[in-house]
Design a protein around this motif. Structure first.
Motif, mmCIF file in Angstrom:
data_model
loop_
_atom_site.group_PDB
_atom_site.id
_atom_site.type_symbol
_atom_site.label_atom_id
_atom_site.label_comp_id
_atom_site.label_asym_id
_atom_site.label_seq_id
_atom_site.Cartn_x
_atom_site.Cartn_y
_atom_site.Cartn_z
ATOM 1 N N LEU A 3 -9.932 0.271 8.792
ATOM 2 C CA LEU A 3 -10.306 -0.177 10.141
ATOM 3 C C LEU A 3 -9.113 -0.088 11.092
ATOM 4 C CD1 LEU A 3 -12.500 -1.380 11.943
ATOM 5 C CD2 LEU A 3 -11.791 -3.652 11.151
ATOM 6 N N ALA A 4 -7.930 -0.476 10.620
ATOM 7 C CA ALA A 4 -6.738 -0.353 11.448
ATOM 8 C C ALA A 4 -6.451 1.102 11.788
ATOM 9 C CB ALA A 4 -5.542 -0.979 10.731
ATOM 10 N N ALA A 5 -6.666 2.007 10.830
ATOM 11 C CA ALA A 5 -6.450 3.429 11.097
ATOM 12 C C ALA A 5 -7.462 3.954 12.106
ATOM 13 C CB ALA A 5 -6.538 4.222 9.802
ATOM 14 N N MET A 6 -8.702 3.474 12.032
ATOM 15 C CA MET A 6 -9.713 3.898 13.002
ATOM 16 C C MET A 6 -9.328 3.494 14.416
ATOM 17 S SD MET A 6 -13.361 3.183 11.099
ATOM 18 C CE MET A 6 -13.866 4.121 9.666
ATOM 19 N N LYS A 7 -8.721 2.319 14.560
ATOM 20 C CA LYS A 7 -8.315 1.858 15.878
ATOM 21 C C LYS A 7 -7.202 2.723 16.462
ATOM 22 C CE LYS A 7 -11.143 -1.569 16.170
ATOM 23 N NZ LYS A 7 -12.258 -1.528 17.166
ATOM 24 N N HIS A 63 -8.607 11.910 10.234
ATOM 25 C CA HIS A 63 -7.532 11.001 10.618
ATOM 26 C C HIS A 63 -7.364 9.848 9.628
ATOM 27 C CE1 HIS A 63 -7.797 13.097 14.480
ATOM 28 N NE2 HIS A 63 -6.613 12.578 14.767
ATOM 29 N N LEU A 64 -8.379 9.592 8.816
ATOM 30 C CA LEU A 64 -8.302 8.504 7.842
ATOM 31 C C LEU A 64 -7.776 8.960 6.486
ATOM 32 C CD1 LEU A 64 -11.664 6.598 8.473
ATOM 33 C CD2 LEU A 64 -9.397 6.074 9.377
ATOM 34 N N THR A 65 -7.601 10.259 6.292
ATOM 35 C CA THR A 65 -7.219 10.750 4.970
ATOM 36 C C THR A 65 -5.893 10.183 4.448
ATOM 37 O OG1 THR A 65 -6.402 12.748 6.095
ATOM 38 C CG2 THR A 65 -8.575 12.868 5.015
ATOM 39 N N PRO A 66 -4.862 9.919 5.278
ATOM 40 C CA PRO A 66 -3.666 9.287 4.702
ATOM 41 C C PRO A 66 -3.943 7.905 4.131
ATOM 42 C CG PRO A 66 -3.145 10.298 6.822
ATOM 43 C CD PRO A 66 -4.631 10.337 6.685
ATOM 44 N N ILE A 67 -4.765 7.111 4.812
ATOM 45 C CA ILE A 67 -5.104 5.780 4.305
ATOM 46 C C ILE A 67 -6.012 5.893 3.083
ATOM 47 C CG2 ILE A 67 -6.050 3.540 4.913
ATOM 48 C CD1 ILE A 67 -3.520 4.303 6.389
ATOM 49 N N ILE A 68 -6.931 6.860 3.091
ATOM 50 C CA ILE A 68 -7.779 7.077 1.921
ATOM 51 C C ILE A 68 -6.926 7.457 0.716
ATOM 52 C CG2 ILE A 68 -9.597 8.541 0.960
ATOM 53 C CD1 ILE A 68 -10.803 8.705 3.743
ATOM 54 N N PHE A 69 -5.930 8.285 0.945
ATOM 55 C CA PHE A 69 -5.038 8.687 -0.137
ATOM 56 C C PHE A 69 -4.252 7.488 -0.675
ATOM 57 C CE2 PHE A 69 -0.738 10.251 -1.342
ATOM 58 C CZ PHE A 69 -1.105 10.881 -2.518
#
Length: 324
Positions: free
Chosen positions: A201-205, A233-239
């Motif tokens: 959620l923070a990455a989405m913001k 754009h979320l792939t670093p957090i997903i990783f």
């Protein structure tokens, strides 16, 4: 005809003066005090790391090559513990398979659930802050308390089976029948998806709004925007969540140890993973050397999967500052 003479090399005193001039200036009294304060404040962590982490790790390498019961002096056996584990211990392979099964299902489930919840919470809805708090709260509950709650929820006459009974489904004995123990543990793992949700959620913001506006101008609908803008754009957090999920899944212990007691041998054996096996060998049978070998094999497994995950990042992880 003009003649040239070779330059004379500098004499030793000249070289010494040059080296002395290039030396760093001495620290002032204030800088020395700051440096001393720095080392003083970090010393507890350094001492704790050396005494409680690095030291035991090095010692466990030695003990894994010995036959040691923690009461008598260790007896050197070389690689015998590793050979026995890999060639003559079906319990090890059973625990390894259970660990792989648990990780292969719980980690993707946690990633998908966290991404879905983060996408829902990113929308403009009423009481959004309340929902965010409620989703993150389970991660603050101690793991033992969570296990005890699920022990009641998944009981044969618990809420889950009562809910299934509304649709005419006879719920299984989740924590008693062997085939249903691993699904019960995986269901419990989904309870802690709040931490991944908060990071996503923070990455989405942080995704620029201009990208969505440009996509809307081009006629992209919400689904297309999610796959083409949000997800990359979320792939670093997903990783990051993938790596942490793999490490936690391979080290699962408390859930198995609390929810599947040894009194129920069938359920315990069907759900035993690597860390409970290590615990039993170390503190149940006092095979400390054997348990140390299990720990290093588990470390090797985690390392292999982590390296594989890092090797695949070039194909699917997108960093804004990286030019491909």
């Amino acid at each position: 005809m003009a003649t040239t003479t070779a330059p004379t090399p500098p004499t030793a005193p000249v070289v010494a003066d040059k080296v002395a001039s290039e030396k760093k200036p001495k620290l002032s009294g204030r800088r020395r005090r700051e440096a001393l304060s720095f080392y003083l404040f970090v010393s507890p962590w350094v001492i704790g790391f050396l005494v409680f982490l690095l030291g035991p790790m090095i010692a466990s390498i030695y003990y894994s090559l010995t036959d040691w019961d923690s009461f008598t002096p260790p007896e050197w056996v070389g690689l015998q513990n590793y050979v026995t584990l890999l060639t003559d211990d079906p319990a090890f392979w059973k625990a390894l398979w259970n660990t792989f099964y648990y990780a292969a299902v719980s980690v993707p489930l946690g990633l998908v659930l966290g991404l879905w919840l983060a996408n829902l919470l990113n929308k403009q809805v009423r009481a959004r802050k309340l929902f965010r708090t409620l989703i993150y709260l389970p991660t603050l509950v101690p793991l033992v308390a969570t296990a005890m709650i699920f022990k009641m929820v998944l009981a044969p006459s618990g809420p889950v089976n009562d809910f299934l009974g509304l649709f005419g489904v006879s719920g299984p004995a989740w924590l008693i029948d062997g085939p249903w123990v691993k699904p019960a543990l995986i269901l419990m793992s989904a309870w802690g998806a709040g931490s991944a949700t908060v990071l996503l959620l923070a990455a989405m913001k942080g995704i620029p709004r201009e990208l969505y506006e440009a996509a809307e101008v081009d006629g992209a609908n919400s689904v297309r925007q999610f796959w083409s803008i949000t997800l990359p754009h979320l792939t670093p957090i997903i990783f990051f969540n993938l790596i942490m999920g793999l490490i936690n899944a391979f080290q699962v212990f408390a859930q198995v140890y609390i929810l599947t007691p040894k009194s129920n041998r069938g359920a315990y054996d069907s759900a035993q993973t690597m860390v409970p096996l290590l615990f039993d060998q170390a503190f149940g049978f006092y095979h400390m050397g054997y348990a140390s070998a299990i720990s290093w094999l588990l470390f090797a497994v985690i390392l292999v999967f982590t390296v594989i995950a890092f090797r695949t990042t070039r194909r699917w992880v997108f960093y804004e500052t990286e030019v491909k």
